[in-house]
Design a protein around this motif. Structure first.
Motif, PDB file in Angstrom:
ATOM      1  N   TRP A  13       0.818  -1.217   0.000  1.00  0.00           N
ATOM      2  CA  TRP A  13       0.000   0.000   0.000  1.00  0.00           C
ATOM      3  C   TRP A  13       0.851   1.265   0.000  1.00  0.00           C
ATOM      4  O   TRP A  13       0.550   2.234  -0.666  1.00  0.00           O
ATOM      5  N   TYR A  14       1.944   1.284   0.777  1.00  0.00           N
ATOM      6  CA  TYR A  14       2.782   2.476   0.891  1.00  0.00           C
ATOM      7  C   TYR A  14       4.074   2.375   0.105  1.00  0.00           C
ATOM      8  O   TYR A  14       4.990   3.159   0.298  1.00  0.00           O
ATOM      9  N   GLY A  15       4.185   1.400  -0.792  1.00  0.00           N
ATOM     10  CA  GLY A  15       5.380   1.234  -1.611  1.00  0.00           C
ATOM     11  C   GLY A  15       5.521   2.348  -2.630  1.00  0.00           C
ATOM     12  O   GLY A  15       4.619   3.169  -2.830  1.00  0.00           O
ATOM     13  N   PRO A  16       6.657   2.410  -3.316  1.00  0.00           N
ATOM     14  CA  PRO A  16       6.934   3.500  -4.247  1.00  0.00           C
ATOM     15  C   PRO A  16       5.968   3.587  -5.425  1.00  0.00           C
ATOM     16  O   PRO A  16       5.776   4.663  -5.978  1.00  0.00           O
ATOM     17  N   ASP A  17       5.335   2.475  -5.785  1.00  0.00           N
ATOM     18  CA  ASP A  17       4.395   2.516  -6.905  1.00  0.00           C
ATOM     19  C   ASP A  17       2.999   2.953  -6.479  1.00  0.00           C
ATOM     20  O   ASP A  17       2.159   3.250  -7.320  1.00  0.00           O
ATOM     21  N   MET A  18       2.739   2.948  -5.184  1.00  0.00           N
ATOM     22  CA  MET A  18       1.401   3.288  -4.704  1.00  0.00           C
ATOM     23  C   MET A  18       1.346   4.606  -3.946  1.00  0.00           C
ATOM     24  O   MET A  18       0.312   5.245  -3.897  1.00  0.00           O
ATOM     25  N   ALA A  19       2.434   4.996  -3.308  1.00  0.00           N
ATOM     26  CA  ALA A  19       2.393   6.174  -2.445  1.00  0.00           C
ATOM     27  C   ALA A  19       3.639   7.029  -2.646  1.00  0.00           C
ATOM     28  O   ALA A  19       4.684   6.544  -3.050  1.00  0.00           O
ATOM     29  N   THR A  20       3.488   8.283  -2.323  1.00  0.00           N
ATOM     30  CA  THR A  20       4.602   9.228  -2.386  1.00  0.00           C
ATOM     31  C   THR A  20       5.137   9.453  -0.979  1.00  0.00           C
ATOM     32  O   THR A  20       4.531   9.014   0.012  1.00  0.00           O
ATOM     33  N   LEU A  21       6.238  10.159  -0.882  1.00  0.00           N
ATOM     34  CA  LEU A  21       6.763  10.542   0.424  1.00  0.00           C
ATOM     35  C   LEU A  21       5.683  11.274   1.212  1.00  0.00           C
ATOM     36  O   LEU A  21       5.453  10.993   2.390  1.00  0.00           O
ATOM     37  N   ARG A 100     -14.011  -0.377  -1.569  1.00  0.00           N
ATOM     38  CA  ARG A 100     -13.087  -1.440  -1.976  1.00  0.00           C
ATOM     39  C   ARG A 100     -13.057  -1.565  -3.489  1.00  0.00           C
ATOM     40  O   ARG A 100     -12.004  -1.773  -4.084  1.00  0.00           O
ATOM     41  N   ASP A 101     -14.226  -1.419  -4.134  1.00  0.00           N
ATOM     42  CA  ASP A 101     -14.288  -1.487  -5.593  1.00  0.00           C
ATOM     43  C   ASP A 101     -13.481  -0.353  -6.218  1.00  0.00           C
ATOM     44  O   ASP A 101     -12.763  -0.558  -7.196  1.00  0.00           O
ATOM     45  N   LEU A 102     -13.604   0.848  -5.651  1.00  0.00           N
ATOM     46  CA  LEU A 102     -12.842   1.993  -6.165  1.00  0.00           C
ATOM     47  C   LEU A 102     -11.346   1.780  -5.984  1.00  0.00           C
ATOM     48  O   LEU A 102     -10.552   2.091  -6.882  1.00  0.00           O
ATOM     49  N   LEU A 103     -10.937   1.260  -4.834  1.00  0.00           N
ATOM     50  CA  LEU A 103      -9.512   0.990  -4.604  1.00  0.00           C
ATOM     51  C   LEU A 103      -8.991  -0.042  -5.595  1.00  0.00           C
ATOM     52  O   LEU A 103      -7.897   0.097  -6.131  1.00  0.00           O
ATOM     53  N   ARG A 104      -9.767  -1.078  -5.838  1.00  0.00           N
ATOM     54  CA  ARG A 104      -9.364  -2.106  -6.792  1.00  0.00           C
ATOM     55  C   ARG A 104      -9.225  -1.506  -8.189  1.00  0.00           C
ATOM     56  O   ARG A 104      -8.247  -1.747  -8.894  1.00  0.00           O
ATOM     57  N   GLU A 105     -10.189  -0.681  -8.575  1.00  0.00           N
ATOM     58  CA  GLU A 105     -10.130  -0.042  -9.891  1.00  0.00           C
ATOM     59  C   GLU A 105      -8.926   0.886  -9.992  1.00  0.00           C
ATOM     60  O   GLU A 105      -8.244   0.929 -11.020  1.00  0.00           O
ATOM     61  N   LEU A 106      -8.626   1.614  -8.914  1.00  0.00           N
ATOM     62  CA  LEU A 106      -7.465   2.507  -8.906  1.00  0.00           C
ATOM     63  C   LEU A 106      -6.175   1.721  -9.060  1.00  0.00           C
ATOM     64  O   LEU A 106      -5.286   2.119  -9.801  1.00  0.00           O
ATOM     65  N   ARG A 107      -6.074   0.580  -8.378  1.00  0.00           N
ATOM     66  CA  ARG A 107      -4.877  -0.262  -8.513  1.00  0.00           C
ATOM     67  C   ARG A 107      -4.707  -0.739  -9.948  1.00  0.00           C
ATOM     68  O   ARG A 107      -3.601  -0.744 -10.484  1.00  0.00           O
ATOM     69  N   HIS A 108      -5.807  -1.164 -10.560  1.00  0.00           N
ATOM     70  CA  HIS A 108      -5.736  -1.616 -11.952  1.00  0.00           C
ATOM     71  C   HIS A 108      -5.298  -0.468 -12.855  1.00  0.00           C
ATOM     72  O   HIS A 108      -4.457  -0.664 -13.747  1.00  0.00           O
ATOM     73  N   LEU A 109      -5.848   0.705 -12.630  1.00  0.00           N
ATOM     74  CA  LEU A 109      -5.489   1.868 -13.442  1.00  0.00           C
ATOM     75  C   LEU A 109      -4.012   2.211 -13.281  1.00  0.00           C
ATOM     76  O   LEU A 109      -3.311   2.452 -14.266  1.00  0.00           O
ATOM     77  N   ARG A 110      -3.502   2.210 -12.042  1.00  0.00           N
ATOM     78  CA  ARG A 110      -2.081   2.492 -11.825  1.00  0.00           C
ATOM     79  C   ARG A 110      -1.201   1.468 -12.539  1.00  0.00           C
ATOM     80  O   ARG A 110      -0.194   1.812 -13.131  1.00  0.00           O
ATOM     81  N   SER A 111      -1.602   0.216 -12.466  1.00  0.00           N
ATOM     82  CA  SER A 111      -0.825  -0.831 -13.133  1.00  0.00           C
ATOM     83  C   SER A 111      -0.846  -0.622 -14.646  1.00  0.00           C
ATOM     84  O   SER A 111       0.185  -0.729 -15.314  1.00  0.00           O
ATOM     85  N   ARG A 114       1.455   2.224 -15.521  1.00  0.00           N
ATOM     86  CA  ARG A 114       2.864   1.822 -15.486  1.00  0.00           C
ATOM     87  C   ARG A 114       3.221   1.054 -16.747  1.00  0.00           C
ATOM     88  O   ARG A 114       4.276   1.274 -17.348  1.00  0.00           O
ATOM     89  N   GLU A 115       2.345   0.130 -17.163  1.00  0.00           N
ATOM     90  CA  GLU A 115       2.607  -0.653 -18.372  1.00  0.00           C
ATOM     91  C   GLU A 115       2.672   0.247 -19.599  1.00  0.00           C
ATOM     92  O   GLU A 115       3.552   0.085 -20.452  1.00  0.00           O
ATOM     93  N   GLN A 116       1.765   1.215 -19.707  1.00  0.00           N
ATOM     94  CA  GLN A 116       1.760   2.136 -20.839  1.00  0.00           C
ATOM     95  C   GLN A 116       3.000   3.022 -20.828  1.00  0.00           C
ATOM     96  O   GLN A 116       3.577   3.317 -21.861  1.00  0.00           O
ATOM     97  N   SER A 117       3.416   3.448 -19.639  1.00  0.00           N
ATOM     98  CA  SER A 117       4.627   4.258 -19.526  1.00  0.00           C
ATOM     99  C   SER A 117       5.848   3.467 -19.979  1.00  0.00           C
ATOM    100  O   SER A 117       6.709   3.990 -20.700  1.00  0.00           O
ATOM    101  N   ASP A 118       5.928   2.204 -19.573  1.00  0.00           N
ATOM    102  CA  ASP A 118       7.034   1.344 -20.013  1.00  0.00           C
ATOM    103  C   ASP A 118       7.013   1.193 -21.533  1.00  0.00           C
ATOM    104  O   ASP A 118       8.056   1.255 -22.190  1.00  0.00           O
ATOM    105  N   ARG A 119       5.832   0.998 -22.084  1.00  0.00           N
ATOM    106  CA  ARG A 119       5.692   0.844 -23.543  1.00  0.00           C
ATOM    107  C   ARG A 119       6.132   2.121 -24.255  1.00  0.00           C
ATOM    108  O   ARG A 119       6.852   2.066 -25.258  1.00  0.00           O
ATOM    109  N   ALA A 120       5.716   3.282 -23.727  1.00  0.00           N
ATOM    110  CA  ALA A 120       6.108   4.559 -24.327  1.00  0.00           C
ATOM    111  C   ALA A 120       7.631   4.726 -24.284  1.00  0.00           C
ATOM    112  O   ALA A 120       8.234   5.209 -25.243  1.00  0.00           O
ATOM    113  N   GLY A 121       8.249   4.310 -23.192  1.00  0.00           N
ATOM    114  CA  GLY A 121       9.706   4.393 -23.081  1.00  0.00           C
ATOM    115  C   GLY A 121      10.400   3.530 -24.121  1.00  0.00           C
ATOM    116  O   GLY A 121      11.400   3.950 -24.719  1.00  0.00           O
ATOM    117  N   ARG A 122       9.879   2.313 -24.329  1.00  0.00           N
ATOM    118  CA  ARG A 122      10.468   1.430 -25.342  1.00  0.00           C
ATOM    119  C   ARG A 122      10.311   2.017 -26.741  1.00  0.00           C
ATOM    120  O   ARG A 122      11.247   1.992 -27.550  1.00  0.00           O
TER     121      ARG A 122
END
Length: 136
Positions: A13-21, A100-111, A114-122
């Motif tokens: 929940w508080y890891g670098p991909d989910m939360a900021t300082l 809980r549904d909103l949190l799940r949807e937010l996690r999917h969106l963040r993931s 991240r995948e789209q950002s990686d693709r854009a970088g490639r």
């Protein structure tokens, strides 16, 4: 998105991909049941300074980070990265289903982001390679 990604995101929940300082500072302050004014006073800074840290508009210096970790009873590493001794993740089990549904949807969106950002970088890397070859 695969199930592993969702499971890892849920447990970090508080890891670098989910939360900021700022997110971690606010969470630790809340867990310590302190207001911004109380924590700011303990750290010897203005409330607006602490608010800026929590909003990720600025970052504390190392000495303040160390003091904050001590006051909030978390490790400096947890404040910076989300790894190490820190605050427990929010209890989602007792949250209403719609949250809980909103949190799940937010996690999917963040993931997905991240995948789209990686693709854009490639794609950017391939494009630079092609341009360099054309200019050679």
């Amino acid at each position: 998105m695969n199930d592993t990604t969702v499971a890892e995101t849920e447990t970090d929940w508080y890891g670098p991909d989910m939360a900021t300082l700022g997110d971690r500072i606010a969470a630790a302050r809340d867990a310590a049941q302190m207001t911004q004014a109380q924590l700011a006073r303990r750290l010897g800074v203005k409330k607006t300074t602490l608010a800026s840290w929590e909003q990720d508009l600025s970052e504390p210096r190392a000495n303040r980070m160390s003091m904050m970790a001590g006051v909030l009873n978390v490790s400096i590493m947890w404040l910076m990265t989300g790894e190490g001794e820190g605050t427990s993740a929010p209890d989602e089990e007792n949250a209403p289903q719609n949250l809980r549904d909103l949190l799940r949807e937010l996690r999917h969106l963040r993931s997905d982001l991240r995948e789209q950002s990686d693709r854009a970088g490639r794609l950017e890397k391939r494009l630079k390679t092609i341009i360099e070859e054309m200019n050679a």
